[in-house]
Enzyme design. Structure first.
Site, PDB file in Angstrom:
ATOM      1  N   GLU A  91      -4.829  -7.312  15.088  1.00  0.00           N
ATOM      2  CA  GLU A  91      -4.329  -5.992  14.692  1.00  0.00           C
ATOM      3  C   GLU A  91      -5.460  -4.964  14.772  1.00  0.00           C
ATOM      4  OE1 GLU A  91      -0.722  -4.680  11.851  1.00  0.00           O
ATOM      5  OE2 GLU A  91      -2.366  -5.625  10.791  1.00  0.00           O
ATOM      6  N   LYS A 101       0.841  -1.199   0.000  1.00  0.00           N
ATOM      7  CA  LYS A 101       0.000   0.000   0.000  1.00  0.00           C
ATOM      8  C   LYS A 101       0.875   1.247   0.000  1.00  0.00           C
ATOM      9  CE  LYS A 101      -3.593   2.201   2.750  1.00  0.00           C
ATOM     10  NZ  LYS A 101      -4.527   2.078   3.874  1.00  0.00           N
ATOM     11  N   HIS A 127      -4.730 -33.808  17.448  1.00  0.00           N
ATOM     12  CA  HIS A 127      -3.614 -34.634  17.909  1.00  0.00           C
ATOM     13  C   HIS A 127      -2.524 -33.791  18.540  1.00  0.00           C
ATOM     14  CE1 HIS A 127      -5.270 -38.255  15.980  1.00  0.00           C
ATOM     15  NE2 HIS A 127      -5.841 -37.333  15.224  1.00  0.00           N
ATOM     16  N   GLU A 137      10.474  -4.588   4.615  1.00  0.00           N
ATOM     17  CA  GLU A 137      10.592  -5.985   4.180  1.00  0.00           C
ATOM     18  C   GLU A 137      10.284  -6.111   2.686  1.00  0.00           C
ATOM     19  OE1 GLU A 137       8.973  -4.881   6.806  1.00  0.00           O
ATOM     20  OE2 GLU A 137       9.184  -6.238   8.514  1.00  0.00           O
ATOM     21  N   LYS A 197       9.496  -0.812  14.645  1.00  0.00           N
ATOM     22  CA  LYS A 197      10.051  -0.477  13.323  1.00  0.00           C
ATOM     23  C   LYS A 197      11.107   0.616  13.443  1.00  0.00           C
ATOM     24  CE  LYS A 197       5.999  -0.984  10.327  1.00  0.00           C
ATOM     25  NZ  LYS A 197       5.118  -0.199   9.469  1.00  0.00           N
ATOM     26  N   GLY A 242      -4.844  -2.311   5.176  1.00  0.00           N
ATOM     27  CA  GLY A 242      -4.057  -3.450   4.706  1.00  0.00           C
ATOM     28  C   GLY A 242      -4.732  -4.791   4.935  1.00  0.00           C
ATOM     29  N   ARG A 243      -5.180  -5.026   6.165  1.00  0.00           N
ATOM     30  CA  ARG A 243      -5.759  -6.337   6.480  1.00  0.00           C
ATOM     31  C   ARG A 243      -7.167  -6.505   5.925  1.00  0.00           C
ATOM     32  NH1 ARG A 243      -4.709  -3.115  10.598  1.00  0.00           N
ATOM     33  NH2 ARG A 243      -6.368  -2.346  11.957  1.00  0.00           N
TER      34      ARG A 243
HETATM   35  C1  G6Q Z   1      -2.560  -4.173   7.990  1.00  0.00           C
HETATM   36  C2  G6Q Z   1      -1.365  -3.483   8.384  1.00  0.00           C
HETATM   37  C3  G6Q Z   1      -0.080  -4.124   7.913  1.00  0.00           C
HETATM   38  C4  G6Q Z   1       0.304  -3.780   6.486  1.00  0.00           C
HETATM   39  C5  G6Q Z   1       1.750  -4.182   6.242  1.00  0.00           C
HETATM   40  C6  G6Q Z   1       2.194  -3.924   4.828  1.00  0.00           C
HETATM   41  O1  G6Q Z   1      -3.667  -3.748   8.178  1.00  0.00           O
HETATM   42  O2  G6Q Z   1      -1.464  -2.166   8.030  1.00  0.00           O
HETATM   43  O3  G6Q Z   1      -0.091  -5.517   8.070  1.00  0.00           O
HETATM   44  O4  G6Q Z   1      -0.552  -4.415   5.586  1.00  0.00           O
HETATM   45  O5  G6Q Z   1       2.583  -3.492   7.128  1.00  0.00           O
HETATM   46  O6  G6Q Z   1       2.053  -2.590   4.495  1.00  0.00           O
HETATM   47  P1  G6Q Z   1       2.231  -2.111   3.017  1.00  0.00           P
HETATM   48  O7  G6Q Z   1       1.121  -2.719   2.209  1.00  0.00           O
HETATM   49  O8  G6Q Z   1       2.156  -0.615   3.038  1.00  0.00           O
HETATM   50  O9  G6Q Z   1       3.556  -2.616   2.532  1.00  0.00           O
END
Ligand code: G6Q
Length: 547
Positions: free
Chosen positions: A362, A214, A393, A220, A513, A276-277
């Site tokens: 989250e 996003k 199990h 990462e 972070k 994001g989620r």
């Molecule tokens: C989800 C969070 C988080 C996010 C990641 C990746 O709701 O905001 O999990 O999706 O940190 O972020 P980017 O899509 O900006 O790389």
């Protein structure tokens, strides 16, 4: 840390409903599911609800009609309906980021209208979906050629968190519907192992990278995307122009994408009002669409929309996400349950618990209200789980006979996508047996009647009274997966609304972070003096020596 976490949220109606639930809990903690079922022979029909293709049996919960009525009263006192309307209308429900949370708009039909700042956003949503569909078909049918003219055989999604868990969960869940001559991989961790173990088996000229971010600035994802780019360019004889045919981006941030070297034509856009989620239905679902094809992806969207509409319009007492959300509150805030197990009896849903874990924890792992005051009650439980029957199990022992209360969600399907001998009946026999055993247990008398004697009896007793929901669906399809996902999304929303917290921000991931950036710098410059606490200094020092 707030230690007094058993009290009510805020204003009068809420505190009255909360108090009523507290005193009702005093009675309910004395009852047993055995008694509740004995007293009401129709209980298993009474406490059920249905929406779309999902049937919910919530009779194996420690509840009566009064419990449900009180929980609904609590939700009303918290203005749940008004909050739902606000979210669907695009009001700024994410107050700390001053944003709407309009993932539901991503699933609205093309002829719908939803205005944000005076502009109907639905045409833009569908324009991106159409571009995704064209691109997906090109890749699926081999029209999209790599730099050397070969067709794509491998699709690698690079992303993390919301830009990874949705795509990987959906791919695994819908693998049955995927095009089998394409292979899908997901790289998320900054650990180089994740990257190496994927690319080491791929031919660069047959590989397409979908970089999902996003912000297009996540450490990462950017690190993995740069490594992917370097790997590809090297394999292509250091020809930079190869990037154009092997990289596409999904982002809200066109400038950063362009800076990375991905042309605007190869970028699929989404918007800051998609968290994001909550982003699987946006262009973040591109790899899913390539895997299952546009038609199935549209069916997934339709499934999400079916549950959105149910949540938006059904009365609270018959509303599946509301029922699930309120039951979570019942155990979390009144019984003191710390966790909730999500147990899909379908191997395709192996990443579903991890996805629901992020969605819930989250969203609702928060300690302040939307007004910014500390809460004095518990918020999100810990969500966890594994597919059945594997879990039986391992950790089921604790759920049956341990000292912790673990409410469970059992998710099962009447039809198998891979009918094979007796497998599915065996799977589902276990599915039904587990919730039955959890609810009713096995008494001392029953144990003795089985011939167990003396000191051994106690270990063979199952106390029962362990609550669960059963979600039973005819078949796992893109549409039913969509319904399940929206069901959990809106259960999470219901919980957040009652706790009066912001379910759409995630400031809790920031501190680590920032700190990691500083420490990374200290690793790059070993002469820099360390000024952390004594423990962190010692650990970094040891790492510097041993690396
Ligand atoms: C989800 C969070 C988080 C996010 C990641 C990746 O709701 O905001 O999990 O999706 O940190 O972020 P980017 O899509 O900006 O790389």
């Amino acid at each position: 840390m707030n230690t007094n976490l058993t009290q009510k949220p805020h204003p009068t109606a809420v505190s009255q409903a909360w108090q009523a639930l507290e005193s009702h809990h005093q009675q309910m903690r004395q009852v047993h599911l055995r008694g509740l079922f004995a007293d009401d022979p129709l209980r298993g029909q009474r406490f059920t609800a249905e929406a779309g293709d999902i049937f919910l049996d919530y009779s194996k919960n420690i509840i009566t009609s009064e419990t449900m009525a009180l929980l609904v009263r609590l939700a009303e006192g918290c203005h749940l309906k008004q909050k739902v309307t606000a979210m669907f209308n695009g009001d700024v429900v994410n107050v700390t980021e001053q944003r709407a949370a309009l993932h539901t708009a991503l699933r609205m039909p093309e002829n719908a209208e939803l205005k944000l700042d005076g502009i109907n956003i639905i045409p833009a949503v569908h324009a991106v979906l159409r571009r995704m569909a064209v691109f997906s078909e090109q890749v699926r049918q081999g029209g999209w050629r790599g730099h050397t003219g070969k067709r794509v055989r491998n699709v690698v999604n690079i992303g993390i968190g919301g830009s990874d868990l949705g795509p990987v969960m959906a791919f695994e869940a819908l693998r049955h519907y995927s095009q089998r001559d394409l292979a899908f991989y997901f790289i998320s961790n900054v650990d180089g192992t994740d990257f190496q173990e994927v690319v080491s088996r791929l031919l660069a000229d047959e590989t397409l990278f979908v970089v999902c971010s996003k912000s297009f600035s996540t450490l990462e994802t950017m690190t993995n995307a740069q490594s992917a780019r370097q790997w590809l360019v090297e394999k292509m004889g250091n020809d930079e122009t190869a990037v154009a045919k092997h990289f596409v981006a999904v982002s809200t941030h066109a400038e950063a994408v362009a800076q990375f070297g991905i042309a605007p034509d190869n970028m699929f856009e989404f918007w800051d009002w998609v968290g994001g989620r909550y982003s699987l239905a946006s262009a973040i679902g591109l790899s899913t669409m390539i895997a299952i094809g546009p038609e199935h992806f549209y069916a997934l969207l339709a499934g999400l929309h079916t549950m959105d509409e149910h949540f938006r319009t059904a009365p609270l007492a018959e509303n599946l996400p509301v029922i699930l959300g309120l039951l979570t509150i019942w155990y979390n805030n009144f019984f003191g349950a710390q966790t909730l197990a999500v147990l899909p009896y379908d191997q395709y849903l192996k990443r579903f618990p991890a996805y629901i874990q992020q969605l819930s924890m989250e969203s609702n792992g928060k300690g302040v209200t939307v007004e910014g005051s500390p809460v004095n009650y518990q918020t999100s439980p810990i969500y966890w789980g594994e597919p059945g029957t594997n879990g039986q199990h391992s950790f089921f022992q604790l759920i049956h006979q341990g000292t912790k209360l673990v409410p469970c969600d059992f998710i099962g399907f009447c039809q198998s996508l891979n009918p094979l001998g007796k497998h599915h009946d065996l799977l589902m026999a276990n599915f039904f047996a587990q919730s039955e055993a959890l609810a009713f247990g096995k008494t001392e008398q029953e144990v003795k009647a089985d011939g167990v004697q003396g000191d051994l009896v106690a270990a063979h007793v199952f106390p029962g009274n362990r609550p669960s929901n059963t979600l039973l669906v005819k078949c796992l399809t893109p549409a039913t997966l969509g319904q399940l996902l929206a069901l959990y999304e809106h259960s999470v929303f219901t919980q957040g609304a009652v706790w009066n917290i912001n379910s759409f921000d995630q400031w809790g991931v920031e501190l680590g972070k920032v700190s990691a950036q500083r420490i990374f710098n200290e690793m790059q410059h070993p002469d820099l003096a360390l000024a952390h606490d004594n423990s962190t200094n010692g650990l970094i020092g040891r790492y510097r020596q041993l690396k």
